[in-house]
Design a protein around this motif. Structure first.
Motif, PDB file in Angstrom:
ATOM      1  N   PRO A 176       0.829  -1.214   0.000  1.00 55.35           N
ATOM      2  CA  PRO A 176       0.000   0.000   0.000  1.00 55.35           C
ATOM      3  C   PRO A 176       0.863   1.264   0.000  1.00 55.35           C
ATOM      4  CG  PRO A 176      -0.864  -1.598   1.563  1.00 55.35           C
ATOM      5  CD  PRO A 176       0.447  -2.143   1.085  1.00 55.35           C
ATOM      6  N   GLY A 177       0.565   2.155  -0.909  1.00 52.97           N
ATOM      7  CA  GLY A 177       1.283   3.425  -0.998  1.00 52.97           C
ATOM      8  C   GLY A 177       2.625   3.357  -1.690  1.00 52.97           C
ATOM      9  N   GLU A 178       3.037   2.179  -2.151  1.00 51.01           N
ATOM     10  CA  GLU A 178       4.395   2.005  -2.673  1.00 51.01           C
ATOM     11  C   GLU A 178       4.676   2.847  -3.907  1.00 51.01           C
ATOM     12  OE1 GLU A 178       7.058  -1.671  -4.534  1.00 51.01           O
ATOM     13  OE2 GLU A 178       5.467  -2.099  -3.085  1.00 51.01           O
ATOM     14  N   TRP A 179       3.704   2.954  -4.816  1.00 49.80           N
ATOM     15  CA  TRP A 179       3.974   3.651  -6.078  1.00 49.80           C
ATOM     16  C   TRP A 179       3.255   4.997  -6.205  1.00 49.80           C
ATOM     17  CZ3 TRP A 179      -0.765   4.325  -8.019  1.00 49.80           C
ATOM     18  CH2 TRP A 179      -1.736   3.327  -7.857  1.00 49.80           C
ATOM     19  N   LEU A 180       2.585   5.438  -5.162  1.00 47.99           N
ATOM     20  CA  LEU A 180       1.760   6.637  -5.277  1.00 47.99           C
ATOM     21  C   LEU A 180       2.557   7.896  -5.638  1.00 47.99           C
ATOM     22  CD1 LEU A 180      -0.781   6.170  -2.345  1.00 47.99           C
ATOM     23  CD2 LEU A 180      -1.169   5.862  -4.796  1.00 47.99           C
ATOM     24  N   ALA A 181       3.813   7.962  -5.225  1.00 49.25           N
ATOM     25  CA  ALA A 181       4.616   9.157  -5.522  1.00 49.25           C
ATOM     26  C   ALA A 181       4.921   9.283  -7.015  1.00 49.25           C
ATOM     27  CB  ALA A 181       5.918   9.120  -4.725  1.00 49.25           C
ATOM     28  N   ALA A 182       4.993   8.156  -7.715  1.00 51.39           N
ATOM     29  CA  ALA A 182       5.282   8.159  -9.154  1.00 51.39           C
ATOM     30  C   ALA A 182       4.461   7.046  -9.804  1.00 51.39           C
ATOM     31  CB  ALA A 182       6.776   7.962  -9.411  1.00 51.39           C
ATOM     32  N   PRO A 183       3.155   7.232  -9.951  1.00 51.13           N
ATOM     33  CA  PRO A 183       2.264   6.132 -10.332  1.00 51.13           C
ATOM     34  C   PRO A 183       2.453   5.600 -11.739  1.00 51.13           C
ATOM     35  CG  PRO A 183       1.074   8.215 -10.265  1.00 51.13           C
ATOM     36  CD  PRO A 183       2.418   8.480  -9.681  1.00 51.13           C
ATOM     37  N   PHE A 184       3.087   6.372 -12.639  1.00 50.09           N
ATOM     38  CA  PHE A 184       3.179   5.931 -14.025  1.00 50.09           C
ATOM     39  C   PHE A 184       4.600   5.573 -14.448  1.00 50.09           C
ATOM     40  CE2 PHE A 184      -0.354   9.023 -13.725  1.00 50.09           C
ATOM     41  CZ  PHE A 184      -1.393   8.125 -13.897  1.00 50.09           C
ATOM     42  N   ASP A 185       5.524   5.540 -13.522  1.00 48.39           N
ATOM     43  CA  ASP A 185       6.914   5.235 -13.870  1.00 48.39           C
ATOM     44  C   ASP A 185       7.116   3.785 -14.271  1.00 48.39           C
ATOM     45  OD1 ASP A 185       7.571   7.804 -13.424  1.00 48.39           O
ATOM     46  OD2 ASP A 185       8.894   7.463 -11.712  1.00 48.39           O
ATOM     47  N   ASP A 186       6.263   2.889 -13.814  1.00 45.45           N
ATOM     48  CA  ASP A 186       6.457   1.465 -14.063  1.00 45.45           C
ATOM     49  C   ASP A 186       5.558   0.934 -15.177  1.00 45.45           C
ATOM     50  OD1 ASP A 186       8.364   1.294 -12.056  1.00 45.45           O
ATOM     51  OD2 ASP A 186       6.849   0.968 -10.511  1.00 45.45           O
ATOM     52  N   ALA A 187       5.189   1.778 -16.125  1.00 44.40           N
ATOM     53  CA  ALA A 187       4.353   1.344 -17.245  1.00 44.40           C
ATOM     54  C   ALA A 187       5.238   0.630 -18.272  1.00 44.40           C
ATOM     55  CB  ALA A 187       3.654   2.540 -17.883  1.00 44.40           C
TER      56      ALA A 187
END
Length: 221
Positions: A176-187
């Motif tokens: 929970p909350g792991e990617w919220l700071a950069a939500p689209f970097d792992d596309a």
């Protein structure tokens, strides 16, 4: 183009032979394919497209002629699926573009939202939405789900642009909350199971103006 810069007849002939060889390799890969997402077929396809493009360019430069082949652009294709065979989680990545075509309509809709629930908005916010696109959009997207805005965009003074939806596979659900700071970097395109695209560009050669849909399966699971 000057004669000195033009390819020779021998170079054009060699490019044609390269296309023939690439056709043979592609057919061989297709006949030997191990599944719907066989990497050998994908590689043979790309090699054939590259050879055909080279031949088409040389043919035009030398003889002012073209081939009937349409070479798909790299941006129109997806790499082969390289994600987990049995994904235990997935991410749905959505992008929808809009133009603010009618600001007065947008302001009016935002004002109705504020007036309908004054307890949620202070007086400053109520005054701001009357003339600020930024504030009006904040109210609009805070009130409605993205799917509802997509279906009612004209009512809100918005003009629809391109949109895409990617379904991306993962081994496990992130913390929970792991990617919220950069939500689209792992596309990562190699993790895309399937995608759904909508764009007016698909209709450029059509007589009608209705929107087309391009669905690109990208998975091998």
């Amino acid at each position: 183009m000057s004669d000195a810069a033009q390819p020779t007849a021998a170079e054009v002939r060699a490019a044609a032979e390269a296309v023939k060889a690439a056709l043979d390799r592609h057919l061989d890969a297709v006949e030997r394919r191990s599944g719907d997402e066989d990497p050998a077929v994908y590689e043979a396809f790309n090699a054939l497209a590259a050879a055909a493009e080279v031949y088409d360019e040389l043919l035009y430069e030398r003889h002012d002629e073209v081939t009937p082949f349409e070479i798909p652009a790299a941006d129109d294709s997806m790499p082969p699926y390289a994600g987990p065979t049995e994904p235990h989680a997935l991410s749905v990545l959505i992008r929808r573009d809009y133009a603010v075509a009618e600001p007065p309509r947008l302001f009016a809709q935002a004002q109705r939202i504020v007036d309908g629930d004054p307890g949620e908005h202070d007086e400053g916010a109520a005054a701001e939405v009357a003339g600020s696109v930024h504030a009006a959009l904040g109210v609009l997207f805070g009130e409605y789900e993205p799917d509802e805005i997509a279906s009612r965009h004209e009512e809100f003074g918005l003009e629809e642009g391109d949109s895409t939806l990617w379904v991306s596979a993962a081994e496990e659900l992130p913390e929970p909350g792991e990617w919220l700071a950069a939500p689209f970097d792992d596309a990562d395109p190699e993790l895309v199971v399937c995608r759904f695209d909508v764009s007016a560009v698909f209709d450029e050669d059509e007589d009608d103006a209705e929107e087309d849909h391009d669905v690109l399966p990208a998975g091998g699971i």
